[in-house]
Design an enzyme around this catalytic site. Sequence first.
Site, short mmCIF file in Angstrom:
data_model
loop_
_atom_site.label_atom_id
_atom_site.label_comp_id
_atom_site.label_asym_id
_atom_site.label_seq_id
_atom_site.Cartn_x
_atom_site.Cartn_y
_atom_site.Cartn_z
N ARG A 227 -3.36 6.56 1.19
CA ARG A 227 -3.91 7.77 1.80
C ARG A 227 -2.99 8.48 2.78
O ARG A 227 -3.24 9.62 3.14
CB ARG A 227 -5.24 7.43 2.49
N ARG B 190 0.82 -1.22 0.00
CA ARG B 190 0.00 0.00 0.00
C ARG B 190 0.85 1.26 0.00
O ARG B 190 0.46 2.27 0.59
CB ARG B 190 -0.95 0.04 1.20
N ARG C 58 -6.39 11.36 -5.88
CA ARG C 58 -7.64 10.63 -5.68
C ARG C 58 -8.82 11.61 -5.76
O ARG C 58 -9.86 11.28 -6.34
CB ARG C 58 -7.61 9.94 -4.32
O1 CP3 Z 1 -0.07 -1.95 -2.39
C1 CP3 Z 1 -0.33 -1.05 -3.23
O2 CP3 Z 1 0.01 0.13 -3.07
C2 CP3 Z 1 -1.01 -1.45 -4.52
C3 CP3 Z 1 -2.41 -1.27 -4.60
C4 CP3 Z 1 -3.31 -2.13 -3.75
C5 CP3 Z 1 -4.51 -1.64 -3.19
N1 CP3 Z 1 -5.17 -2.70 -2.63
C6 CP3 Z 1 -4.97 -0.24 -3.26
C7 CP3 Z 1 -6.04 0.18 -2.34
C8 CP3 Z 1 -3.23 -3.49 -3.43
C9 CP3 Z 1 -2.11 -4.48 -3.71
C10 CP3 Z 1 -4.42 -3.83 -2.74
C11 CP3 Z 1 -4.72 -5.20 -2.28
C12 CP3 Z 1 -5.96 -5.45 -1.57
N2 CP3 Z 1 -7.17 -4.86 -1.74
C13 CP3 Z 1 -6.10 -6.47 -0.62
C14 CP3 Z 1 -5.03 -7.47 -0.21
C15 CP3 Z 1 -4.01 -6.90 0.67
C16 CP3 Z 1 -4.47 -6.55 2.03
O3 CP3 Z 1 -4.42 -5.35 2.35
O4 CP3 Z 1 -4.84 -7.46 2.80
C17 CP3 Z 1 -7.43 -6.45 -0.15
C18 CP3 Z 1 -8.01 -7.35 0.90
C19 CP3 Z 1 -8.10 -5.43 -0.88
C20 CP3 Z 1 -9.52 -5.04 -0.79
C21 CP3 Z 1 -9.69 -3.66 -0.33
N3 CP3 Z 1 -9.36 -2.55 -1.07
C22 CP3 Z 1 -10.21 -3.24 0.90
C23 CP3 Z 1 -10.69 -4.16 2.01
C24 CP3 Z 1 -10.19 -1.86 0.90
C25 CP3 Z 1 -10.77 -0.94 1.94
C26 CP3 Z 1 -9.95 -0.87 3.15
C27 CP3 Z 1 -9.10 0.36 3.11
O5 CP3 Z 1 -7.89 0.26 3.39
O6 CP3 Z 1 -9.69 1.43 2.88
C28 CP3 Z 1 -9.61 -1.44 -0.32
C29 CP3 Z 1 -9.34 -0.05 -0.74
C30 CP3 Z 1 -7.98 0.30 -1.23
N4 CP3 Z 1 -7.20 -0.47 -2.05
C31 CP3 Z 1 -7.29 1.52 -0.97
C32 CP3 Z 1 -6.07 1.45 -1.66
C33 CP3 Z 1 -5.00 2.52 -1.75
C34 CP3 Z 1 -7.83 2.67 -0.16
C35 CP3 Z 1 -8.80 3.35 -1.05
C36 CP3 Z 1 -8.95 4.82 -0.87
O7 CP3 Z 1 -8.15 5.59 -1.43
O8 CP3 Z 1 -9.92 5.18 -0.22
#
Ligand code: CP3
Length: 345
Positions: free
Chosen positions: A29, A25, A38
């Site tokens: 944010r 990640r 974003r």
């Molecule tokens: O790592 C990186 O920078 C690459 C991009 C990436 C994102 N999500 C961007 C993201 C990667 C590799 C993921 C993987 C992901 N997404 C997983 C597996 C890894 C982990 O964290 O366990 C899972 C379970 C998801 C599903 C997901 N996406 C959830 C549950 C959420 C909401 C929770 C949160 O942190 O807000 C997301 C949103 C998400 N994916 C964000 C980002 C940068 C936040 C979104 C925003 O900008 O509001």
Amino acid sequence: MKQSKPILRALSGEILSTPPIWMMRQAGRYLPEYRATRAEAGDFLSLCYNSDLATEVTLQPIRRYGFDASILFADILLLPQALGADLWFVTGEGPRLSTVTNAADFAKLKGKDDIHEHLAPIYQTVRNLVQSLPEQTTLIGFAGAPWTVATYMIAGKGTPDQAPAHLLKSTGLPVFDALIDLITEATIEYLSQQILAGAEVVKLFDSWAGSLHNEDFKKYALAPTKRIITALKKRHPHTPIIAFPREAGDNYIGFAKATGADCVAVDNSVSANWIAQHMQVDGCVQGNLASRHMVTGGQNLIDDTTAIVKALGKGPHIFNLGHGITPDADPENVQLMIDTVRSIA
Ligand code: CP3
């Protein structure tokens, strides 16, 4: 093939005096520049599907910190959407999806080869990144592992214990197995296209592997990962693959050998010494600093970072967090972590 990029060298088993670094990640944010882009995109999914802006946010942490790897900006839930699931994000709560809990829901999903039109912007982001990344930076593509993706498709949201997926596994096994199968096959096609577009490494995120035990772990975490890796290695024999069966505990032991993964990423519920003893004997490992240090910083961050680099310094190692960095992290703590790792050599 002799590699020059530090991440590729570590993945091929080389022991480097300073481990290469990136962060799960890393585009997110906690960075003001991410929040600005974003806002320009409007919302998270629009950002994922806008190749120019997704390229921009992927590059932001590379510019700021000079990480050794960049990870494609996308999400593991774009694949279910490409398979026909509805997907939206509720601010402050997380993802929501239409659910798959019976044969009729499953029958509405698309086939493994019908995903590419929907995912074309993601492949375009990969191609953009190939053009714009610094020479030494490795480009990592990714997908969710089938079990983790299935937990979201079945529940329609994130769940603390993955209970809806476990329930379908015990009361609707044919549908559950068909879903795991479809995600597995679609993931092979999705990652294969990312590789053809220019991803140099791919990573499988099995964030909820820790809720699978015994035979279930073998059937639904290990076996699908092995099937994906075997198929990808056949098509792209030189592309390293990182597996992340998060919170697998003792099931981490032997996971690389059993699946063919070139590297296993490890969360911070196990110690670096344990990883060295039980996992690094089989090859490259990635991890495993607790992400809370990115919030709290200070001497504890320096001490834990140093301990990890020392414990894993006798084998191939990629430095990373144990899970994604959180939005409340202080960008200066990330710099402190990097400076600490690079000062140890
Ligand atoms: O790592 C990186 O920078 C690459 C991009 C990436 C994102 N999500 C961007 C993201 C990667 C590799 C993921 C993987 C992901 N997404 C997983 C597996 C890894 C982990 O964290 O366990 C899972 C379970 C998801 C599903 C997901 N996406 C959830 C549950 C959420 C909401 C929770 C949160 O942190 O807000 C997301 C949103 C998400 N994916 C964000 C980002 C940068 C936040 C979104 C925003 O900008 O509001």
